[in-house]
Motif scaffolding. Structure first.
Motif, mmCIF file in Angstrom:
data_model
loop_
_atom_site.group_PDB
_atom_site.id
_atom_site.type_symbol
_atom_site.label_atom_id
_atom_site.label_comp_id
_atom_site.label_asym_id
_atom_site.label_seq_id
_atom_site.Cartn_x
_atom_site.Cartn_y
_atom_site.Cartn_z
ATOM 1 N N GLY A 76 0.777 -1.228 0.000
ATOM 2 C CA GLY A 76 0.000 0.000 0.000
ATOM 3 C C GLY A 76 0.805 1.273 0.000
ATOM 4 N N SER A 77 2.076 1.207 0.385
ATOM 5 C CA SER A 77 2.847 2.445 0.515
ATOM 6 C C SER A 77 4.336 2.190 0.349
ATOM 7 C CB SER A 77 2.580 3.099 1.883
ATOM 8 O OG SER A 77 2.939 2.218 2.932
ATOM 9 N N LEU A 78 5.055 3.286 0.165
ATOM 10 C CA LEU A 78 6.512 3.267 0.070
ATOM 11 C C LEU A 78 7.042 4.220 1.125
ATOM 12 C CD1 LEU A 78 9.294 2.769 -1.283
ATOM 13 C CD2 LEU A 78 8.692 4.532 -2.950
ATOM 14 N N GLU A 79 7.738 3.679 2.121
ATOM 15 C CA GLU A 79 8.280 4.493 3.210
ATOM 16 C C GLU A 79 9.720 4.890 2.905
ATOM 17 O OE1 GLU A 79 4.704 3.793 4.289
ATOM 18 O OE2 GLU A 79 5.960 1.998 4.051
ATOM 19 N N LEU A 80 10.048 6.133 3.207
ATOM 20 C CA LEU A 80 11.392 6.646 3.000
ATOM 21 C C LEU A 80 11.912 7.245 4.298
ATOM 22 C CD1 LEU A 80 10.811 8.603 -0.349
ATOM 23 C CD2 LEU A 80 11.759 6.298 -0.107
ATOM 24 N N ALA A 81 13.191 7.040 4.579
ATOM 25 C CA ALA A 81 13.822 7.648 5.753
ATOM 26 C C ALA A 81 15.286 7.900 5.445
ATOM 27 C CB ALA A 81 13.681 6.749 6.978
ATOM 28 N N MET B 13 2.390 4.807 -2.621
ATOM 29 C CA MET B 13 2.726 4.209 -3.914
ATOM 30 C C MET B 13 3.260 2.784 -3.717
ATOM 31 S SD MET B 13 4.433 7.373 -6.085
ATOM 32 C CE MET B 13 4.413 6.433 -7.620
ATOM 33 N N GLY B 14 2.491 1.953 -3.015
ATOM 34 C CA GLY B 14 2.841 0.550 -2.916
ATOM 35 C C GLY B 14 2.521 -0.176 -4.213
ATOM 36 N N VAL B 15 2.980 -1.425 -4.331
ATOM 37 C CA VAL B 15 2.824 -2.148 -5.599
ATOM 38 C C VAL B 15 1.360 -2.407 -5.953
ATOM 39 C CG1 VAL B 15 5.090 -3.247 -5.568
ATOM 40 C CG2 VAL B 15 3.168 -4.368 -4.408
ATOM 41 N N LEU B 16 0.477 -2.412 -4.948
ATOM 42 C CA LEU B 16 -0.942 -2.637 -5.220
ATOM 43 C C LEU B 16 -1.689 -1.343 -5.534
ATOM 44 C CD1 LEU B 16 -1.761 -5.210 -2.372
ATOM 45 C CD2 LEU B 16 -1.207 -5.691 -4.762
ATOM 46 N N ARG B 17 -1.013 -0.213 -5.414
ATOM 47 C CA ARG B 17 -1.690 1.084 -5.560
ATOM 48 C C ARG B 17 -1.236 1.889 -6.769
ATOM 49 N NH1 ARG B 17 -2.386 4.282 0.176
ATOM 50 N NH2 ARG B 17 -4.348 3.304 0.800
ATOM 51 N N VAL B 18 -0.194 1.467 -7.443
ATOM 52 C CA VAL B 18 0.394 2.332 -8.477
ATOM 53 C C VAL B 18 -0.078 1.990 -9.885
ATOM 54 C CG1 VAL B 18 2.467 2.744 -7.103
ATOM 55 C CG2 VAL B 18 2.433 0.834 -8.729
ATOM 56 N N GLN B 19 -1.027 1.072 -10.014
ATOM 57 C CA GLN B 19 -1.381 0.573 -11.336
ATOM 58 C C GLN B 19 -1.817 1.693 -12.292
ATOM 59 O OE1 GLN B 19 -0.715 -2.422 -12.253
ATOM 60 N NE2 GLN B 19 -1.513 -2.222 -14.331
ATOM 61 N N LYS B 20 -2.598 2.641 -11.788
ATOM 62 C CA LYS B 20 -3.120 3.685 -12.687
ATOM 63 C C LYS B 20 -1.997 4.554 -13.253
ATOM 64 C CE LYS B 20 -4.282 6.664 -8.734
ATOM 65 N NZ LYS B 20 -5.379 7.383 -8.038
ATOM 66 N N TRP B 21 -0.953 4.788 -12.479
ATOM 67 C CA TRP B 21 0.184 5.575 -12.981
ATOM 68 C C TRP B 21 1.122 4.684 -13.794
ATOM 69 C CZ3 TRP B 21 -0.034 6.190 -7.255
ATOM 70 C CH2 TRP B 21 -0.924 7.203 -6.888
ATOM 71 N N PHE B 22 1.265 3.446 -13.341
ATOM 72 C CA PHE B 22 2.137 2.494 -14.036
ATOM 73 C C PHE B 22 1.660 2.284 -15.471
ATOM 74 C CE2 PHE B 22 3.037 -1.996 -15.130
ATOM 75 C CZ PHE B 22 4.422 -1.976 -15.056
ATOM 76 N N GLU B 23 0.351 2.202 -15.663
ATOM 77 C CA GLU B 23 -0.210 1.964 -17.000
ATOM 78 C C GLU B 23 0.006 3.148 -17.930
ATOM 79 O OE1 GLU B 23 -4.265 1.004 -16.236
ATOM 80 O OE2 GLU B 23 -3.842 -1.103 -15.733
ATOM 81 N N GLN B 24 0.243 4.327 -17.367
ATOM 82 C CA GLN B 24 0.457 5.513 -18.192
ATOM 83 C C GLN B 24 1.920 5.682 -18.597
ATOM 84 O OE1 GLN B 24 -1.689 9.155 -16.786
ATOM 85 N NE2 GLN B 24 -2.553 7.795 -15.227
ATOM 86 N N GLY B 25 2.783 4.775 -18.129
ATOM 87 C CA GLY B 25 4.179 4.813 -18.522
ATOM 88 C C GLY B 25 5.088 5.282 -17.403
ATOM 89 N N TYR B 26 6.386 5.020 -17.591
ATOM 90 C CA TYR B 26 7.344 5.305 -16.519
ATOM 91 C C TYR B 26 7.419 6.791 -16.196
ATOM 92 C CZ TYR B 26 11.621 5.955 -13.939
ATOM 93 O OH TYR B 26 12.509 6.350 -12.983
ATOM 94 N N ASP B 27 7.375 7.657 -17.206
ATOM 95 C CA ASP B 27 7.500 9.091 -16.943
ATOM 96 C C ASP B 27 6.405 9.577 -16.009
ATOM 97 O OD1 ASP B 27 9.719 9.215 -18.541
ATOM 98 O OD2 ASP B 27 8.663 10.006 -20.297
#
Length: 491
Positions: free
Chosen positions: A140-145, A160-174
């Motif tokens: 569900g998320s990406l933690e940064l520290a 931006m976890g792997v289960l949540r990024v599909q809509k952006w992932f489908e639009q391409g890496y940029d």
């Protein structure tokens, strides 16, 4: 601080999995005595419904019931139950917490910054003294520290976890990369570029590291401290495209549910690699769960070296004689005084393990020692460090002055030569003293002379009879390897 005999557990309720890990042993680096996960996928419907799916809900509660029974049977004295993004963000998250409470388990929901904090502590426990950025990828998320000089400088949780990024992932890496950049800005992350190290935490990134290790014929099976080439970290997606999904499952043991989200994980690895521009990139097997345990320790215990504590604990169980062990490192240190700090640290770890192979079949002690060094459950040691440690144990337990089969790939030739010398010296010490501290203290090994140095074994005159034929033979073997003459004197 947890006593050596007590047991603790962490139940980690994440977006992909529900996992129980039970720990025992020294509190600084406890050993895992039970580890089980259920891929419940609590976060799989969050993006579409905002809820934990009914089937996923029931599956996770069923796992918690099982884990509760196991903890009781394993006599766990302290259970830490934490839930992260899925339960935190789901509309029916409170109902899930109440369902767990009804079976006698109290869940602590931690927010994104707390999750980043604990994951960073986990990395700090396994990479003592190292600076950089920790990135923990979940469902569900990406933690940064950001870690600097033993402190956590800043931390955020990016949705931006792997289960949540599909809509952006489908639009391409940029699109994916720009979304990541925007989140870091809006969440108040102070820019960190050209960082010293990037530490990757999480099952998805460890799965990619397994694939990368397989592709590059990396000689070790251990994934902790695995170093990923920076350029390869940015081309994981193309690497995945060359291989069939079933190969990952059959040859590398990656679950089918994990395989489905590997393309997203690879794209996110590229994002963090290009965003932070690290000098080195490592995978860490230590993260949230280990960080929770680490957080409960006092500062003095936290400062202990995990490699030295781990090897000392292993030796305590495996060595021949209980009570005070012979201080082999002190005995050999005079002739290896020029080892740098990291080599000295590995040498101390090796000396801790210098008497653990006596239970093995004599014909296979060298191989057994090698396996302990290469694949032991050690923390705070790199692949090259394991290469050195394995070589030293191989030589100590009968491998002689030969490099172990397929060895010396990760460490330098100079370091491997030094490891062989360590091994032969401790082999001499064990033969001389029988592994007993009292006898070893009656002797000394030293390099004497100015230009033409001699390897000299000094023995107290009252104990000169301990110098048998096998001792003379091993002294000569060591001296020949190091390129010195040798002598024995009685003082």
């Amino acid at each position: 601080m947890q006593s050596r005999g007590s047991r603790s557990a962490v139940i980690d309720i994440g977006s992909n999995s529900v996992r129980l890990v039970v720990y025992a042993g020294h509190s600084r680096i406890p050993s895992t005595i039970f580890n089980e996960k259920i891929l419940a996928g609590l976060g799989s419907e969050l993006a579409t419904t905002g809820n934990i799916g009914a089937g996923n809900f029931d599956q996770a509660i069923g796992a918690l019931k099982r884990f509760k029974i196991l903890c009781e049977e394993l006599q766990v004295s302290n259970i830490n139950i934490i839930a992260t993004a899925a339960v935190r963000d789901a509309h029916n998250g409170p109902q899930f917490v109440e369902a767990a409470r009804e079976i006698g388990l109290e869940i602590k929901i931690i927010n994104g910054e707390q999750e980043a904090h604990y994951s960073a502590l986990g990395v700090m426990s396994a990479f003592p003294g190292q600076n950089g950025v920790m990135a923990d990828l979940g469902g569900g998320s990406l933690e940064l520290a950001q870690i600097m000089d033993g402190e956590i400088i800043q931390k955020i949780s990016v949705p931006m976890g792997v289960l949540r990024v599909q809509k952006w992932f489908e639009q391409g890496y940029d699109k994916l990369f720009s979304t990541f950049q925007n989140f870091t800005q809006t969440l108040g992350w102070n820019a960190v570029h050209n960082c010293e190290n990037l530490f990757l935490v999480g099952g998805s990134w460890r799965a990619l590291a397994h694939i990368d290790r397989d592709e590059t014929d990396y000689p070790l099976r251990v994934i902790d401290h695995y170093k990923i080439d920076i350029e390869r970290s940015r081309t994981m997606d193309s690497m995945l495209a060359k291989r069939e999904d079933e190969n990952f499952s059959k040859s590398l043991g990656i679950s089918s549910s994990r395989i489905k989200t590997l393309p997203q994980a690879a794209a996110l690895m590229r994002c963090v690699s290009e965003f932070f521009q690290p000098q080195s990139l490592y995978t860490s097997a230590f993260g949230l769960r280990e960080g929770i345990l680490f957080s409960k320790l006092d500062k003095e215990t936290q400062s202990l070296d995990p490699l030295l504590i781990g090897t000392r604990e292993f030796s305590r169980i495996q060595r021949r004689f209980h009570g005070k062990k012979s201080d082999v490192n002190l005995w050999i240190s005079d002739i290896f005084h020029d080892d740098d700090a990291e080599m000295e640290r590995i040498r101390k770890a090796f000396c801790n393990l210098g008497d653990v192979a006596w239970r093995a079949n004599p014909d296979f002690r060298a191989e057994w020692g090698l396996d302990i060094g290469l694949h032991g459950n050690w923390a705070g040691i790199s692949g090259s460090g394991r290469d050195i440690l394995g070589q030293a144990l191989f030589s100590c337990f009968g491998g002689g002055s030969n490099i172990y089969p397929n060895g010396g790939i990760l460490a330098s030739a100079q370091a491997i030569d030094r490891a062989i010398a360590w091994g032969l010296t401790v082999r001499l010490a064990q033969r001389l003293s029988g592994g007993r501290r009292g006898l070893l203290s009656r002797s000394k090994i030293a390099l004497v002379g100015n230009e033409d140095k001699v390897l000299q074994l000094q023995i107290e005159r009252d104990y000169q009879d301990i110098c048998g034929e096998s001792v003379i033979k091993r002294l000569k073997q060591l001296a020949d390897f190091m390129g010195y003459d040798n002598e024995i004197i009685f003082i």
